[in-house]
Design a protein around this motif. Structure first.
Motif, PDB file in Angstrom:
ATOM      1  N   ARG A  45       0.839  -1.195   0.000  1.00  0.00           N
ATOM      2  CA  ARG A  45       0.000   0.000   0.000  1.00  0.00           C
ATOM      3  C   ARG A  45       0.875   1.246   0.000  1.00  0.00           C
ATOM      4  N   HIS A  46       1.536   1.501  -1.120  1.00  0.00           N
ATOM      5  CA  HIS A  46       2.455   2.643  -1.204  1.00  0.00           C
ATOM      6  C   HIS A  46       1.710   3.972  -1.146  1.00  0.00           C
ATOM      7  N   ALA A  47       0.421   3.952  -1.465  1.00  0.00           N
ATOM      8  CA  ALA A  47      -0.379   5.177  -1.406  1.00  0.00           C
ATOM      9  C   ALA A  47      -0.430   5.715   0.026  1.00  0.00           C
ATOM     10  N   LEU A  48      -0.427   4.822   1.011  1.00  0.00           N
ATOM     11  CA  LEU A  48      -0.482   5.262   2.405  1.00  0.00           C
ATOM     12  C   LEU A  48       0.759   6.073   2.777  1.00  0.00           C
ATOM     13  N   GLU A  49       1.890   5.639   2.271  1.00  0.00           N
ATOM     14  CA  GLU A  49       3.129   6.374   2.540  1.00  0.00           C
ATOM     15  C   GLU A  49       3.093   7.752   1.873  1.00  0.00           C
ATOM     16  N   LYS A  50       2.582   7.785   0.638  1.00  0.00           N
ATOM     17  CA  LYS A  50       2.498   9.063  -0.081  1.00  0.00           C
ATOM     18  C   LYS A  50       1.575  10.036   0.641  1.00  0.00           C
ATOM     19  N   ILE A  51       0.468   9.519   1.162  1.00  0.00           N
ATOM     20  CA  ILE A  51      -0.496  10.372   1.855  1.00  0.00           C
ATOM     21  C   ILE A  51       0.096  10.907   3.152  1.00  0.00           C
ATOM     22  N   LYS A  52       0.835  10.069   3.852  1.00  0.00           N
ATOM     23  CA  LYS A  52       1.460  10.508   5.106  1.00  0.00           C
ATOM     24  C   LYS A  52       2.453  11.637   4.841  1.00  0.00           C
ATOM     25  N   LEU A  53       3.184  11.534   3.736  1.00  0.00           N
ATOM     26  CA  LEU A  53       4.182  12.552   3.409  1.00  0.00           C
ATOM     27  C   LEU A  53       3.543  13.830   2.859  1.00  0.00           C
ATOM     28  N   SER A  54       2.569  13.658   1.978  1.00  0.00           N
ATOM     29  CA  SER A  54       1.972  14.820   1.316  1.00  0.00           C
ATOM     30  C   SER A  54       0.873  15.487   2.133  1.00  0.00           C
ATOM     31  N   LYS A  55       0.257  14.699   3.037  1.00  0.00           N
ATOM     32  CA  LYS A  55      -0.885  15.156   3.850  1.00  0.00           C
ATOM     33  C   LYS A  55      -2.101  15.491   2.988  1.00  0.00           C
ATOM     34  N   HIS A  56      -2.142  14.883   1.801  1.00  0.00           N
ATOM     35  CA  HIS A  56      -3.271  15.099   0.890  1.00  0.00           C
ATOM     36  C   HIS A  56      -3.953  13.766   0.577  1.00  0.00           C
ATOM     37  N   PRO A  57      -5.264  13.784   0.337  1.00  0.00           N
ATOM     38  CA  PRO A  57      -5.986  12.550   0.007  1.00  0.00           C
ATOM     39  C   PRO A  57      -5.662  12.064  -1.402  1.00  0.00           C
ATOM     40  N   MET A  58      -5.984  10.804  -1.675  1.00  0.00           N
ATOM     41  CA  MET A  58      -5.789  10.209  -2.992  1.00  0.00           C
ATOM     42  C   MET A  58      -7.008   9.365  -3.344  1.00  0.00           C
ATOM     43  N   GLN A  59      -7.218   9.170  -4.646  1.00  0.00           N
ATOM     44  CA  GLN A  59      -8.342   8.362  -5.092  1.00  0.00           C
ATOM     45  C   GLN A  59      -7.947   7.584  -6.334  1.00  0.00           C
ATOM     46  N   GLY A  60      -8.612   6.456  -6.573  1.00  0.00           N
ATOM     47  CA  GLY A  60      -8.347   5.661  -7.760  1.00  0.00           C
ATOM     48  C   GLY A  60      -8.628   4.197  -7.523  1.00  0.00           C
ATOM     49  N   VAL A  61      -8.249   3.380  -8.489  1.00  0.00           N
ATOM     50  CA  VAL A  61      -8.414   1.931  -8.377  1.00  0.00           C
ATOM     51  C   VAL A  61      -7.184   1.368  -7.680  1.00  0.00           C
ATOM     52  N   MET A 114      -9.690  -6.035  -5.984  1.00  0.00           N
ATOM     53  CA  MET A 114      -9.544  -4.764  -6.678  1.00  0.00           C
ATOM     54  C   MET A 114     -10.817  -3.936  -6.511  1.00  0.00           C
ATOM     55  N   PHE A 115     -10.661  -2.688  -6.065  1.00  0.00           N
ATOM     56  CA  PHE A 115     -11.795  -1.806  -5.821  1.00  0.00           C
ATOM     57  C   PHE A 115     -11.439  -0.376  -6.196  1.00  0.00           C
ATOM     58  N   MET A 116     -12.468   0.467  -6.254  1.00  0.00           N
ATOM     59  CA  MET A 116     -12.261   1.912  -6.338  1.00  0.00           C
ATOM     60  C   MET A 116     -12.119   2.422  -4.910  1.00  0.00           C
ATOM     61  N   ARG A 117     -11.063   3.155  -4.638  1.00  0.00           N
ATOM     62  CA  ARG A 117     -10.757   3.562  -3.265  1.00  0.00           C
ATOM     63  C   ARG A 117     -10.451   5.052  -3.190  1.00  0.00           C
ATOM     64  N   ALA A 118     -10.844   5.639  -2.079  1.00  0.00           N
ATOM     65  CA  ALA A 118     -10.513   7.039  -1.807  1.00  0.00           C
ATOM     66  C   ALA A 118     -10.003   7.114  -0.376  1.00  0.00           C
ATOM     67  N   ILE A 119      -8.787   7.637  -0.213  1.00  0.00           N
ATOM     68  CA  ILE A 119      -8.106   7.623   1.091  1.00  0.00           C
ATOM     69  C   ILE A 119      -7.804   9.044   1.535  1.00  0.00           C
ATOM     70  N   THR A 160      -5.178   6.953   8.471  1.00  0.00           N
ATOM     71  CA  THR A 160      -5.981   7.277   7.293  1.00  0.00           C
ATOM     72  C   THR A 160      -7.328   6.564   7.360  1.00  0.00           C
ATOM     73  N   ILE A 161      -8.302   7.119   6.629  1.00  0.00           N
ATOM     74  CA  ILE A 161      -9.599   6.481   6.464  1.00  0.00           C
ATOM     75  C   ILE A 161      -9.850   6.312   4.970  1.00  0.00           C
ATOM     76  N   LYS A 162     -10.387   5.173   4.627  1.00  0.00           N
ATOM     77  CA  LYS A 162     -10.598   4.841   3.225  1.00  0.00           C
ATOM     78  C   LYS A 162     -12.049   4.443   2.992  1.00  0.00           C
ATOM     79  N   THR A 163     -12.628   4.982   1.923  1.00  0.00           N
ATOM     80  CA  THR A 163     -13.933   4.534   1.453  1.00  0.00           C
ATOM     81  C   THR A 163     -13.698   3.656   0.232  1.00  0.00           C
ATOM     82  N   VAL A 164     -14.193   2.433   0.303  1.00  0.00           N
ATOM     83  CA  VAL A 164     -13.942   1.427  -0.728  1.00  0.00           C
ATOM     84  C   VAL A 164     -15.267   1.078  -1.407  1.00  0.00           C
ATOM     85  N   VAL A 165     -15.291   1.129  -2.729  1.00  0.00           N
ATOM     86  CA  VAL A 165     -16.520   0.836  -3.481  1.00  0.00           C
ATOM     87  C   VAL A 165     -16.212  -0.198  -4.565  1.00  0.00           C
ATOM     88  N   ASP A 166     -17.085  -1.196  -4.699  1.00  0.00           N
ATOM     89  CA  ASP A 166     -16.884  -2.209  -5.737  1.00  0.00           C
ATOM     90  C   ASP A 166     -17.493  -1.748  -7.058  1.00  0.00           C
TER      91      ASP A 166
END
Length: 282
Positions: A133-149, A156-161, A173-179
């Motif tokens: 989950r490399h996105a978690l590291e990016k979010i911790k560093l940038s302090k900005h949310p991310m979204q995508g598959v 595999m899901f659509m996720r927004a963190i 972090t909190i993530k909303t996951v949608v199939d």
């Protein structure tokens, strides 16, 4: 002499007539091909718009929930019982408001461990997500949310963190996951089958997902619905975005690029040759 001229004139007329007929048929074929391409472009744009629409709503949900004092308390105090009760209420409210009826909420600790998966809340393993989950590291560093598959342990899901802070302290972090079920239904109502194909090399990451043998093809696994005769794609070498005709069906495909920029599979749309795509405006 007159007969020769007559036959020569008739031959020339026939020759030019055949040329005109050939050019006419060529023109008709070209127009039909151009119409099909425009309809496919509209279908492809519709797909991208629907995914963008879903991930934007997911992102808004994650960002709003990240500001909730209850979510902040969840990750800073890590009281599972209180946190679970709050998240269940949120999930029910989202379904009641028809925002999502199939959304999943996932909380991660600041050291990239799973805290609560709302769809698997009896799991207390707090498994380490840092290896994929490399996105978690990016979010911790940038302090900005991310979204995508994204591919996770459950598929595999659509996720927004979104990052969660207690004052200025990063607590997780909190993530909303949608199939993809809503997208399945959206396209199916107009006679189009929608498939999400994950490269089989990622099955080791999605080790908590259950995929039957019929869903696993040579190089891909179908993650969003039954195969429904899609096994013929074993013969297709997907490259970039394109389309082809297979028997009486058209196949449109485009790569899936995940939240980290990696190519992880393909979106595939199939429909009968007799179907009009005029309803898709992009």
């Amino acid at each position: 002499m007159k007969e020769k001229r007559f036959f020569l004139s008739a031959a020339l007329m026939l020759f030019f007539g055949l040329i005109i007929l050939f050019l006419y048929n060529k023109s008709i074929s070209y127009e039909e091909e151009e119409t099909l391409k425009k309809q496919m472009d509209a279908l492809l744009l519709t797909l991208h718009n629907k995914i963008a629409e879903t991930t934007k709503v997911s992102l808004a949900s994650s960002v709003i929930l990240a500001k909730s004092p209850n979510v902040v308390a969840c990750l800073s105090e890590q009281n599972r019982e209180d946190c679970l009760q709050y998240l269940l209420e949120i999930r029910d409210s989202m379904a009641l408001a028809e925002i999502f009826d199939n959304a999943r909420i996932h909380l991660h600790t600041k050291d990239f461990k799973s805290f609560i998966r709302l769809w698997d809340y009896n799991n207390h393993n707090n498994d380490d997500l840092s290896t994929f989950r490399h996105a978690l590291e990016k979010i911790k560093l940038s302090k900005h949310p991310m979204q995508g598959v994204e591919i996770g342990r459950h598929g595999m899901f659509m996720r927004a963190i979104a990052p969660v802070f207690k004052k200025d302290e990063y607590v997780g972090t909190i993530k909303t996951v949608v199939d993809f079920k809503d997208l399945n239904a959206y396209f199916k109502k107009d006679g189009v089958e929608f498939y999400v194909l994950m490269k089989n090399e990622y099955l080791s990451i999605a080790n908590a997902a259950s995929y039957g043998e019929k869903l696993i093809l040579d190089n891909y696994t179908i993650v969003n619905q039954e195969a429904n005769g899609l096994n013929f794609i074993k013969e297709i070498n997907f490259q970039g975005t394109g389309y082809l005709k297979k028997g009486d069906n058209y196949v449109l495909y485009t790569p899936i690029v995940d939240i980290n920029g990696e190519h992880i599979g393909f979106f595939v749309l199939t429909w009968s040759e007799s179907l009009s795509l005029a309803s898709f405006k992009g």
